[in-house]
Scaffold this motif. Sequence first.
Motif, PDB file in Angstrom:
ATOM      1  N   GLN A  68     -10.165  -3.156 -14.517  1.00 41.91           N
ATOM      2  CA  GLN A  68      -9.251  -1.620 -13.342  1.00 41.91           C
ATOM      3  C   GLN A  68      -8.946  -2.365 -12.588  1.00 41.91           C
ATOM      4  O   GLN A  68      -9.288  -2.373 -11.437  1.00 41.91           O
ATOM      5  CB  GLN A  68      -9.427  -0.176 -13.083  1.00 41.91           C
ATOM      6  CG  GLN A  68     -10.252  -0.143 -14.952  1.00 41.91           C
ATOM      7  CD  GLN A  68      -8.682   0.410 -15.291  1.00 41.91           C
ATOM      8  OE1 GLN A  68      -9.332  -0.445 -16.790  1.00 41.91           O
ATOM      9  NE2 GLN A  68      -8.522   1.460 -15.668  1.00 41.91           N
ATOM     10  N   PHE A  69      -7.362  -2.648 -12.821  1.00 45.90           N
ATOM     11  CA  PHE A  69      -6.463  -3.443 -11.525  1.00 45.90           C
ATOM     12  C   PHE A  69      -5.610  -2.755 -10.462  1.00 45.90           C
ATOM     13  O   PHE A  69      -4.818  -2.017 -11.327  1.00 45.90           O
ATOM     14  CB  PHE A  69      -5.646  -5.221 -12.173  1.00 45.90           C
ATOM     15  CG  PHE A  69      -5.652  -5.475 -10.664  1.00 45.90           C
ATOM     16  CD1 PHE A  69      -6.228  -6.809 -10.569  1.00 45.90           C
ATOM     17  CD2 PHE A  69      -4.774  -5.243 -10.040  1.00 45.90           C
ATOM     18  CE1 PHE A  69      -5.873  -7.745  -9.771  1.00 45.90           C
ATOM     19  CE2 PHE A  69      -4.175  -6.554  -9.193  1.00 45.90           C
ATOM     20  CZ  PHE A  69      -4.677  -7.389  -8.802  1.00 45.90           C
ATOM     21  N   VAL A  70      -5.458  -2.300  -9.488  1.00 49.93           N
ATOM     22  CA  VAL A  70      -4.973  -1.229  -8.595  1.00 49.93           C
ATOM     23  C   VAL A  70      -4.606  -2.003  -7.844  1.00 49.93           C
ATOM     24  O   VAL A  70      -5.108  -2.959  -6.769  1.00 49.93           O
ATOM     25  CB  VAL A  70      -5.698  -0.653  -8.275  1.00 49.93           C
ATOM     26  CG1 VAL A  70      -4.869   0.476  -7.016  1.00 49.93           C
ATOM     27  CG2 VAL A  70      -6.242   0.473  -9.366  1.00 49.93           C
ATOM     28  N   THR A  71      -2.425  -1.867  -8.089  1.00 48.45           N
ATOM     29  CA  THR A  71      -1.756  -2.894  -6.754  1.00 48.45           C
ATOM     30  C   THR A  71      -1.360  -2.189  -6.280  1.00 48.45           C
ATOM     31  O   THR A  71      -0.484  -0.457  -6.443  1.00 48.45           O
ATOM     32  CB  THR A  71      -0.989  -3.950  -7.194  1.00 48.45           C
ATOM     33  OG1 THR A  71      -1.570  -4.810  -8.093  1.00 48.45           O
ATOM     34  CG2 THR A  71      -0.062  -4.539  -5.843  1.00 48.45           C
ATOM     35  N   LEU A  72      -1.819  -2.415  -4.198  1.00 51.67           N
ATOM     36  CA  LEU A  72      -1.338  -0.817  -3.358  1.00 51.67           C
ATOM     37  C   LEU A  72      -0.153  -1.997  -2.575  1.00 51.67           C
ATOM     38  O   LEU A  72      -1.240  -3.294  -1.552  1.00 51.67           O
ATOM     39  CB  LEU A  72      -2.208  -0.373  -2.465  1.00 51.67           C
ATOM     40  CG  LEU A  72      -3.785   0.607  -3.254  1.00 51.67           C
ATOM     41  CD1 LEU A  72      -4.551   1.257  -2.401  1.00 51.67           C
ATOM     42  CD2 LEU A  72      -2.660   1.085  -4.356  1.00 51.67           C
ATOM     43  N   LEU A  73       0.766  -1.738  -2.350  1.00 51.82           N
ATOM     44  CA  LEU A  73       1.721  -2.319  -1.042  1.00 51.82           C
ATOM     45  C   LEU A  73       1.664  -1.636   0.040  1.00 51.82           C
ATOM     46  O   LEU A  73       2.145  -2.706   1.331  1.00 51.82           O
ATOM     47  CB  LEU A  73       3.329  -2.003  -1.467  1.00 51.82           C
ATOM     48  CG  LEU A  73       3.872  -1.814  -3.031  1.00 51.82           C
ATOM     49  CD1 LEU A  73       4.767  -1.352  -3.865  1.00 51.82           C
ATOM     50  CD2 LEU A  73       3.903  -3.692  -3.318  1.00 51.82           C
TER      51      LEU A  73
END
Length: 446
Positions: free
Chosen positions: A389-394
């Motif tokens: 599960q890949f999550v990208t937070l700027l």
Amino acid sequence: MTTEPTDPTTPEATDPARSPHPLMNPARRPPTGNHQATDAAEDAATAPAPAPVNAQTAASAASTAPADERLRRWRLVLGGDAADGTGCTLSGQDAAMDGALTALYGRGDGKGQAGRDRSAGLGASAPSVARWLGDIRTYFPSSVVQVMQRDAIDRLGLSTLLLEPEMLEAVEADVHLVGTLLSLNKAMPETTKETARAVVRKVVEDLEKRLATRTRATLTGALDRSARISRPRHHDIDWNRTISANLKHYLPEYRTIVPERLIGYGRASRSVKKEVVLCIDQSGSMAASVVYASVFGAVLASMRSIDTRLVVFDTAVVDLTDQLDDPVDVLFGTQLGGGTDINRALAYCQSQITRPAETVMVLISDLYEGGIRHEMLKRVAAMKASGVQFVTLLALSDEGAPAYDREHAAALAALGAPAFACSPDLFPEVMAAAIEKRPLPLPDPV
């Protein structure tokens, strides 16, 4: 656009509540885009005036008090140059408040009321800055003090003064101050480091008190729900999944479903593990995110059902997992500034994943990649294909919409890994959704 009130006695010109935006004199105008400095001046304007000397004086001034109060507020906001149009003279506490604001937001080409040069500056000496820090804590609330301190560091170049222990003891500690201290870590003398650690620890402990309980509760529930069982108790039945799994057993004549297979929530045990990898960009623009991520990393590491790994990177990659029991150690293990090589960081994190289907990978970065772009995207695609599960937070902060590489964000979204900014309060919900493999609670677009 800045305008000047032509008649400060008219309601439209004197009552800030009836004006579309508080007027700002160039003498008090903060740098372009810095609305927080404007807020500081406005809060100064709304501070209570000194109490009247006696009841007789108050009674005689009752008829003019509303108009005088409006002029007083405008005078504090506009800065007192001849062009402010108020003709109002400040005294007592108001004059002291005005002096504190002028030291930070005054301009160099104006003149003060007594013909003195108005200039932005607190001087280069620590004693004068320490007095100013004491003054603003006296006259303004804590939230405004933090904004003014940040502006003083950014506008007047006071970072080097934070290397003195006496100065650190005088400042109001917050996340942004911690970021500044971390950027100065390598230049900090030994006499200052203990004081700096005490300041950082105070901020970290305050954040843990605010965030830890809710984070643990939210993620414990998510872990429970992610542990599916086939013979649940009645109150543990997941009715949505049970109905979906038994649709083929629908009986039209009875208009009902015969649930031959029940699906329920389990209860997370020590043997039910999820793996979380926090991969944090430590470039200078990510300072606040590094602070919050370190605190959340320590909270996650304290949960037995989650194996947590924390990795920070610029052009090099540093694994700080073994320091997660103390987020202060994690923070002082970072080195803010430098370049960015996301691809290298993801390559390292990918090599540490042992159970892809049970892993949540959180990349916290503004996506300004200095490494190999197409390789970075290939790694993300490969991890997602393996079940991660890949999550990208700027950004992981309360600073609002961040600057980020929109091309890379769009490319990640096309891979099914949307990139978005996340506030600390939303982070537990994001992690819970990732653990349960359901859609992430994306914030509303700005």
